[in-house]
Design an enzyme around this catalytic site. Structure first.
Site, PDB file in Angstrom:
ATOM      1  N   LYS A 205       0.526  -1.223  -0.096  1.00  0.00           N
ATOM      2  CA  LYS A 205      -0.018  -0.264  -0.060  1.00  0.00           C
ATOM      3  C   LYS A 205       0.988   1.212  -0.184  1.00  0.00           C
ATOM      4  O   LYS A 205       0.597   2.172  -0.878  1.00  0.00           O
ATOM      5  CB  LYS A 205      -0.918   0.040   1.067  1.00  0.00           C
ATOM      6  CG  LYS A 205      -1.681   1.102   1.076  1.00  0.00           C
ATOM      7  CD  LYS A 205      -2.074   1.660   0.054  1.00  0.00           C
ATOM      8  CE  LYS A 205      -3.222   3.367   0.550  1.00  0.00           C
ATOM      9  NZ  LYS A 205      -4.243   3.393  -0.246  1.00  0.00           N
ATOM     10  N   CYS A 259      -2.925  11.299   0.583  1.00  0.00           N
ATOM     11  CA  CYS A 259      -2.270   9.840   0.649  1.00  0.00           C
ATOM     12  C   CYS A 259      -1.399   9.915   0.643  1.00  0.00           C
ATOM     13  O   CYS A 259       0.077   9.446   0.809  1.00  0.00           O
ATOM     14  CB  CYS A 259      -2.972   8.727  -0.165  1.00  0.00           C
ATOM     15  SG  CYS A 259      -4.537   8.431  -0.009  1.00  0.00           S
TER      16      CYS A 259
HETATM   17  N1  SAJ Z   1      -0.642  14.888  -9.266  1.00  0.00           N
HETATM   18  C1  SAJ Z   1      -0.066  15.059  -9.941  1.00  0.00           C
HETATM   19  N2  SAJ Z   1       0.174  14.516 -11.716  1.00  0.00           N
HETATM   20  C2  SAJ Z   1      -0.361  13.466 -11.315  1.00  0.00           C
HETATM   21  C3  SAJ Z   1      -1.240  13.157 -10.768  1.00  0.00           C
HETATM   22  C4  SAJ Z   1      -1.027  13.913  -9.642  1.00  0.00           C
HETATM   23  O1  SAJ Z   1       0.191  16.633  -9.684  1.00  0.00           O
HETATM   24  O2  SAJ Z   1       0.451  12.935 -12.305  1.00  0.00           O
HETATM   25  C5  SAJ Z   1      -1.438  15.097  -7.852  1.00  0.00           C
HETATM   26  C6  SAJ Z   1      -2.536  15.681  -8.011  1.00  0.00           C
HETATM   27  O3  SAJ Z   1      -3.271  16.678  -8.494  1.00  0.00           O
HETATM   28  C7  SAJ Z   1      -2.960  15.348  -6.473  1.00  0.00           C
HETATM   29  C8  SAJ Z   1      -2.215  14.145  -5.818  1.00  0.00           C
HETATM   30  O4  SAJ Z   1      -1.100  14.229  -6.833  1.00  0.00           O
HETATM   31  O5  SAJ Z   1      -3.023  17.377  -5.532  1.00  0.00           O
HETATM   32  C9  SAJ Z   1      -2.926  12.760  -5.408  1.00  0.00           C
HETATM   33  O6  SAJ Z   1      -3.917  12.609  -6.836  1.00  0.00           O
HETATM   34  P1  SAJ Z   1      -3.997  11.299  -7.404  1.00  0.00           P
HETATM   35  O7  SAJ Z   1      -4.919  11.943  -7.928  1.00  0.00           O
HETATM   36  O8  SAJ Z   1      -2.812  10.498  -7.507  1.00  0.00           O
HETATM   37  O9  SAJ Z   1      -4.592  10.196  -5.953  1.00  0.00           O
HETATM   38  P2  SAJ Z   1      -5.259  10.021  -4.704  1.00  0.00           P
HETATM   39  O10 SAJ Z   1      -4.217  10.887  -3.351  1.00  0.00           O
HETATM   40  O11 SAJ Z   1      -6.696  11.060  -5.003  1.00  0.00           O
HETATM   41  O12 SAJ Z   1      -5.567   8.603  -4.251  1.00  0.00           O
HETATM   42  C10 SAJ Z   1      -4.559   8.027  -4.158  1.00  0.00           C
HETATM   43  C11 SAJ Z   1      -4.686   6.898  -5.107  1.00  0.00           C
HETATM   44  N3  SAJ Z   1      -3.229   6.114  -5.150  1.00  0.00           N
HETATM   45  C12 SAJ Z   1      -2.643   5.672  -6.583  1.00  0.00           C
HETATM   46  O13 SAJ Z   1      -3.177   6.112  -7.302  1.00  0.00           O
HETATM   47  C13 SAJ Z   1      -1.228   4.970  -6.733  1.00  0.00           C
HETATM   48  C14 SAJ Z   1      -5.604   5.450  -4.898  1.00  0.00           C
HETATM   49  O14 SAJ Z   1      -6.145   4.531  -5.392  1.00  0.00           O
HETATM   50  C15 SAJ Z   1      -5.794   5.310  -3.203  1.00  0.00           C
HETATM   51  O15 SAJ Z   1      -6.691   4.885  -2.746  1.00  0.00           O
HETATM   52  C16 SAJ Z   1      -5.501   6.649  -2.635  1.00  0.00           C
HETATM   53  O16 SAJ Z   1      -4.094   7.031  -2.346  1.00  0.00           O
HETATM   54  C17 SAJ Z   1      -4.735   6.300  -1.281  1.00  0.00           C
HETATM   55  O17 SAJ Z   1      -6.517   6.497  -0.126  1.00  0.00           O
HETATM   56  O18 SAJ Z   1      -3.736   5.643  -0.576  1.00  0.00           O
END
Ligand code: SAJ
Length: 437
Positions: A205, A259
């Site tokens: 995780k 996360c």
């Molecule tokens: N972000 C970037 N660049 C990218 C992708 C995301 O700057 O290319 C930023 C987003 O703007 C945001 C942050 O990253 O601020 C996180 O967003 P996200 O959509 O990547 O993820 P979370 O935090 O909403 O959800 C993640 C997910 N993990 C993965 O995709 C590996 C989700 O599956 C998990 O369940 C969740 O974390 C968790 O609860 O751990």
């Protein structure tokens, strides 16, 4: 139909949908939360978080009589702990909610029960923290009480679909625990369920979110480098990703959420001498709000007196209302520390922010710069002409490569893109390259 009774501790973003899912699949579910407001709302069939379709599902579950809420646990066949594991100022996991949840269920545990930790936790939590608490029940762990970790993996905004369809990892303190936990999730999970040890599941995780965080850090570093050497990082990423085995992520004003901005620290906490790339990536992503402000300083360097910045979007990612760990909040705090700036914000998903303007025109009033911080779908068609009319200086800073450059320029704005050269305009640059060939 099955007759399992399940007690879920923590009715937040994960506990509530999980409770509703089991309840609509025929289980009797008791959702437990320390917050009476959450409990009362649930018993009325209402929800206190925003997630597509969750309200309908919860209402159906409560009406069927399969889902009830209480502030205390009840006896059950299985206990699922889905409480927060926030991070402290010192970047360490705050396990107090997990400890409290484990302690509250001890008096209700009976022979043959299952206890599952869903909360994201540092490695060793199940074996070294949870098991010693559960031993107070007097039950033999692994023989009379089955214990393990099955981390949630769902994406806010798509929780219900992903709960059912994502593959799931189940880590048991022994094989029989893992098998019992797998059989429980099979009630609603369509994805594959993989069995392993509790500690391996904890690390899986953490590494899933760390993988993403490190890759975003790489993209953010690339953005800074491209700004210096006069090329466009977004173009580099798009072209590099044409390679079948390359997937560079997207740069931006930082990484937020509960996360990605948190979990990598749980690895660093336990392995400070080894987790070097992980720590540096975290720091790189955390540096982005300041980097954005540095660019704002450059863009507005000619303006004397107080400058006004209008920020579009303050949530941690697009199309949701969640502001936890949002880098935009950090950016606003940094701007607040400066006497030479005024700030206004507009986010269609957020109601009560102290700088919230009432609409897109209001936010642009007397502004020197529009800063697109979150790429909400609502911002696809901005009323640029009307916004331009009320602005003092027409600068548009796009930190997400989301807005059409030509359209913005047509309306008289100067368009600036994060990850692109400060001095050279893209087309000019291309012309120069063509001219020198
Ligand atoms: N972000 C970037 N660049 C990218 C992708 C995301 O700057 O290319 C930023 C987003 O703007 C945001 C942050 O990253 O601020 C996180 O967003 P996200 O959509 O990547 O993820 P979370 O935090 O909403 O959800 C993640 C997910 N993990 C993965 O995709 C590996 C989700 O599956 C998990 O369940 C969740 O974390 C968790 O609860 O751990």
């Amino acid at each position: 139909m099955n007759n399992k009774k399940i007690c879920v501790i923590g009715l937040g973003y994960i506990g509530l949908p999980t409770s509703a899912m089991f309840a609509t699949h025929g289980c009797k579910v008791i959702g437990v939360d320390v917050n009476e407001k959450v409990v009362d709302a649930l018993n009325r069939g209402e929800i206190t978080i925003e997630e597509p379709y969750l309200d309908i599902m919860v209402q159906a579950a409560v009406r069927s009589g399969n889902l009830i809420a209480d502030t205390k646990p009840h006896e059950a066949n299985a206990f699922i702990i889905a409480v927060p594991t926030p991070i402290t100022e010192e970047k360490r996991a705050d396990m107090s909610y997990v400890i409290a949840a484990a302690e509250t269920i001890v008096p209700y545990l009976r022979k043959g029960n299952i206890v599952i930790l869903e909360s994201t936790s540092p490695t060793g939590t199940v074996e070294k923290l949870l098991v010693p608490i559960l031993e107070k029940s007097g039950l033999k762990i692994g023989e009379e009480l089955y214990v393990g970790h099955s981390p949630e993996r769902v994406l806010p905004g798509k929780i219900l679909w992903e709960l059912v369809n994502n593959n799931r990892i189940v880590g048991g303190i022994n094989r029989i625990s893992a098998e019992k936990i797998r059989d429980l999730y099979k009630i609603f999970v369509n994805g594959e369920i993989f069995l392993t040890t509790a500690t391996t599941a904890e690390m899986c995780k953490l590494m899933e979110n760390t993988f993403r965080d490190v890759n975003i850090a790489l993209a953010n570093e690339l953005a800074k480098i491209c700004e210096n050497i006069g090329i466009n990082a977004w173009e580099v990423i798009e072209l590099a990703n044409k390679h079948p085995r390359v997937n560079i992520h997207q740069p931006g004003p930082g990484v937020g959420g509960h996360c990605l901005a948190v979990d990598p620290w749980f690895i660093v906490e336990k392995n400070p001498d080894k987790a070097k790339i992980i720590e540096l990536s975290r720091k790189t992503n955390d540096s982005m709000p300041q980097h954005v402000l540095n660019r704002v300083d450059e863009i507005l360097s000619d303006i004397k007196g107080t400058k006004k910045v209008s920020i579009l979007g303050i949530t941690y990612k697009p199309n949701i209302d969640d502001m936890r760990e949002s880098p935009i909040i950090e950016l606003i705090d940094l701007i607040d520390e400066r006497d030479d700036y005024e700030v206004s914000v507009y986010d269609p998903y957020v109601k009560n922010h102290r700088y919230q303007a009432k609409d897109l025109i209001d936010v642009a009033k007397n502004s020197d710069l529009i800063l697109l911080a979150v790429h909400h779908n609502d911002f696809k068609n901005l009323p640029l002409s009307d916004m331009a009319k009320v602005m003092r200086n027409k600068n548009f800073f796009d930190t997400r490569n989301f807005i059409n450059r030509e359209e913005v320029e047509e309306k008289g704005f100067k368009y600036i893109l994060l990850g692109e050269s400060k001095s050279l305009h893209r087309e000019t640059y291309l012309n120069e390259v063509i001219a020198t060939i």
